[in-house]
Design an enzyme around this catalytic site. Structure first.
Site, PDB file in Angstrom:
ATOM      1  N   ASP A 103       0.842  -1.203   0.000  1.00 22.69           N
ATOM      2  CA  ASP A 103       0.000   0.000   0.000  1.00 22.69           C
ATOM      3  C   ASP A 103       0.880   1.257   0.000  1.00 22.69           C
ATOM      4  O   ASP A 103       1.720   1.403  -0.877  1.00 22.69           O
ATOM      5  CB  ASP A 103      -0.964  -0.079   1.199  1.00 22.69           C
ATOM      6  CG  ASP A 103      -2.036   0.985   1.196  1.00 22.69           C
ATOM      7  OD1 ASP A 103      -3.088   0.764   0.574  1.00 22.69           O
ATOM      8  OD2 ASP A 103      -1.821   2.031   1.827  1.00 22.69           O
ATOM      9  N   ARG A 104       0.705   2.156   0.974  1.00 26.40           N
ATOM     10  CA  ARG A 104       1.511   3.382   0.994  1.00 26.40           C
ATOM     11  C   ARG A 104       2.997   3.056   1.055  1.00 26.40           C
ATOM     12  O   ARG A 104       3.816   3.727   0.422  1.00 26.40           O
ATOM     13  CB  ARG A 104       1.136   4.262   2.189  1.00 26.40           C
ATOM     14  CG  ARG A 104      -0.329   4.543   2.391  1.00 26.40           C
ATOM     15  CD  ARG A 104      -0.984   5.190   1.193  1.00 26.40           C
ATOM     16  NE  ARG A 104      -0.508   6.536   0.953  1.00 26.40           N
ATOM     17  CZ  ARG A 104      -0.826   7.259  -0.116  1.00 26.40           C
ATOM     18  NH1 ARG A 104      -1.608   6.746  -1.053  1.00 26.40           N
ATOM     19  NH2 ARG A 104      -0.379   8.491  -0.262  1.00 26.40           N
ATOM     20  N   HIS A 148     -11.561   7.581  -0.579  1.00 32.87           N
ATOM     21  CA  HIS A 148     -10.631   8.145   0.403  1.00 32.87           C
ATOM     22  C   HIS A 148      -9.477   8.884  -0.269  1.00 32.87           C
ATOM     23  O   HIS A 148      -8.928   9.827   0.303  1.00 32.87           O
ATOM     24  CB  HIS A 148     -10.089   7.041   1.313  1.00 32.87           C
ATOM     25  CG  HIS A 148      -9.239   6.037   0.616  1.00 32.87           C
ATOM     26  ND1 HIS A 148      -9.720   5.180  -0.349  1.00 32.87           N
ATOM     27  CD2 HIS A 148      -7.912   5.756   0.739  1.00 32.87           C
ATOM     28  CE1 HIS A 148      -8.747   4.409  -0.790  1.00 32.87           C
ATOM     29  NE2 HIS A 148      -7.645   4.734  -0.157  1.00 32.87           N
ATOM     30  N   TYR A 210      -1.641  11.701   1.701  1.00 32.98           N
ATOM     31  CA  TYR A 210      -2.483  11.583   0.503  1.00 32.98           C
ATOM     32  C   TYR A 210      -2.458  12.867  -0.326  1.00 32.98           C
ATOM     33  O   TYR A 210      -2.586  12.813  -1.562  1.00 32.98           O
ATOM     34  CB  TYR A 210      -3.903  11.190   0.892  1.00 32.98           C
ATOM     35  CG  TYR A 210      -4.028   9.707   1.142  1.00 32.98           C
ATOM     36  CD1 TYR A 210      -4.498   8.849   0.149  1.00 32.98           C
ATOM     37  CD2 TYR A 210      -3.644   9.150   2.352  1.00 32.98           C
ATOM     38  CE1 TYR A 210      -4.600   7.486   0.360  1.00 32.98           C
ATOM     39  CE2 TYR A 210      -3.736   7.780   2.582  1.00 32.98           C
ATOM     40  CZ  TYR A 210      -4.211   6.956   1.586  1.00 32.98           C
ATOM     41  OH  TYR A 210      -4.294   5.603   1.796  1.00 32.98           O
ATOM     42  N   HIS A 271      -7.249  -6.834   0.518  1.00 37.06           N
ATOM     43  CA  HIS A 271      -6.152  -5.893   0.300  1.00 37.06           C
ATOM     44  C   HIS A 271      -4.947  -6.149   1.199  1.00 37.06           C
ATOM     45  O   HIS A 271      -3.814  -5.893   0.807  1.00 37.06           O
ATOM     46  CB  HIS A 271      -6.681  -4.469   0.546  1.00 37.06           C
ATOM     47  CG  HIS A 271      -5.627  -3.404   0.489  1.00 37.06           C
ATOM     48  ND1 HIS A 271      -4.896  -3.134  -0.645  1.00 37.06           N
ATOM     49  CD2 HIS A 271      -5.176  -2.537   1.443  1.00 37.06           C
ATOM     50  CE1 HIS A 271      -4.052  -2.136  -0.408  1.00 37.06           C
ATOM     51  NE2 HIS A 271      -4.200  -1.767   0.845  1.00 37.06           N
TER      52      HIS A 271
END
Length: 291
Positions: A103-104, A148, A210, A271
């Site tokens: 992910d990030r 999001h 983000y 995920h």
């Protein structure tokens, strides 16, 4: 499998504290977690690796116990965070190392490998696309499921104000709905994730992270894509099996455009690959490190 104990350490890098778990013997391996989690992401993967790797699992800057790197979205520029992770590994005595991110953390890992190919020997990216490709794929109803990305990137303090009203419901939504195996994130671990993300400073850090992707990382990826820059090391790209859902993008095609030495894996889970399929992820990391 012989499990080596992990030690939680606080390491100062350029005046900023990074909280990380360190342990094991062998090839240095940096594991980077994603949203909305902490280094606990890797708790079931690490014991399967410490007999072959020295594993380093930090909280990303602004997440968990690690300091953010400055003010504003600029502090979450993935090239800045990537350089900070390189400096962390240098502080631990590792000039070259394998790197896997979810992910990030996968975005940071991608940027580290692209900007510092002399440091990253192998790269793994789990259930993530490069920022430029991710934004390009979000069309039509697909944006509903990635709401999001738009909310958190708002340039005002609107997302902070909204999320602060009920952070457990907001962040719990992702922990619950992005997981296909209900018991993959145990109640006590879920509580620890929520305790970390309900802090106002963490909410602000996540929003700035983000914002960086929308207004900084995207532009960097676009420049690199136009320039034809690619990843020079062996790359593993793994993602969840979408089942009957038609993805608005082709992960294989996208990652093939960035990496000539690519292996891919699709896993039957949601995920959170490291938590839902820890044995498979550990096996894939081990195979990657042998390339």
């Amino acid at each position: 499998m012989t499990t080596r104990p992990m030690e939680t350490r606080t390491i100062s890098v350029d005046g900023r504290d990074i909280v990380c778990d360190v342990g094991g013997d062998g090839v240095p391996l940096l594991l980077l977690h994603g949203f909305p989690e902490t280094r606990l992401t890797w708790r079931e993967v690490v014991p399967r690796l410490t007999d072959r790797f020295q594993v380093i699992c930090p909280d990303l800057p602004g997440y968990g116990g690690s300091d953010r790197l400055g003010e504003g979205p600029e502090a979450f520029d993935k090239s800045v965070v990537a350089a900070h992770m390189i400096a962390l590994m240098r502080e631990l005595g590792h000039d070259r190392f394998a790197l896997v991110g979810h992910d990030r953390g996968g975005l940071v890992a991608f940027r580290a490998a692209l900007d510092h190919p002399d440091k990253v020997t192998q790269l793994g990216v789990l259930d993530i696309l490069p920022t430029v490709d991710n934004w390009a794929a979000l069309q039509g109803p697909g944006g509903v499921f990635a709401f999001h990305l738009y909310l958190l990137a708002q340039p005002s303090d609107l997302p902070e104000r909204l999320i602060s009203a009920d952070p457990d419901t907001f962040f719990g939504h992702f922990l619950d709905t992005w997981t296909k195996q209900p018991d993959a994130i145990a109640a006590d671990v879920r509580d620890q994730y929520l305790a970390a993300t309900r802090r106002p400073e963490t909410i602000h850090a996540i929003c700035d992270d983000y914002r960086a992707s929308a207004f900084i990382d995207l532009a960097q990826d676009q420049r690199d894509q136009r320039a034809g820059r690619t990843l020079s090391m062996p790359v593993l790209a793994a993602w969840q099996d979408p089942g009957d859902v038609d993805l608005p993008f082709d992960p294989q095609k996208i990652w093939s455009s960035w990496a000539s030495d690519l292996r891919t894996q699709i896993l039957p889970c949601g995920h959170f690959l490291p938590e839902e399929q820890p044995a498979e992820i550990a096996e894939a990391i081990t195979a990657l490190a042998q390339t």
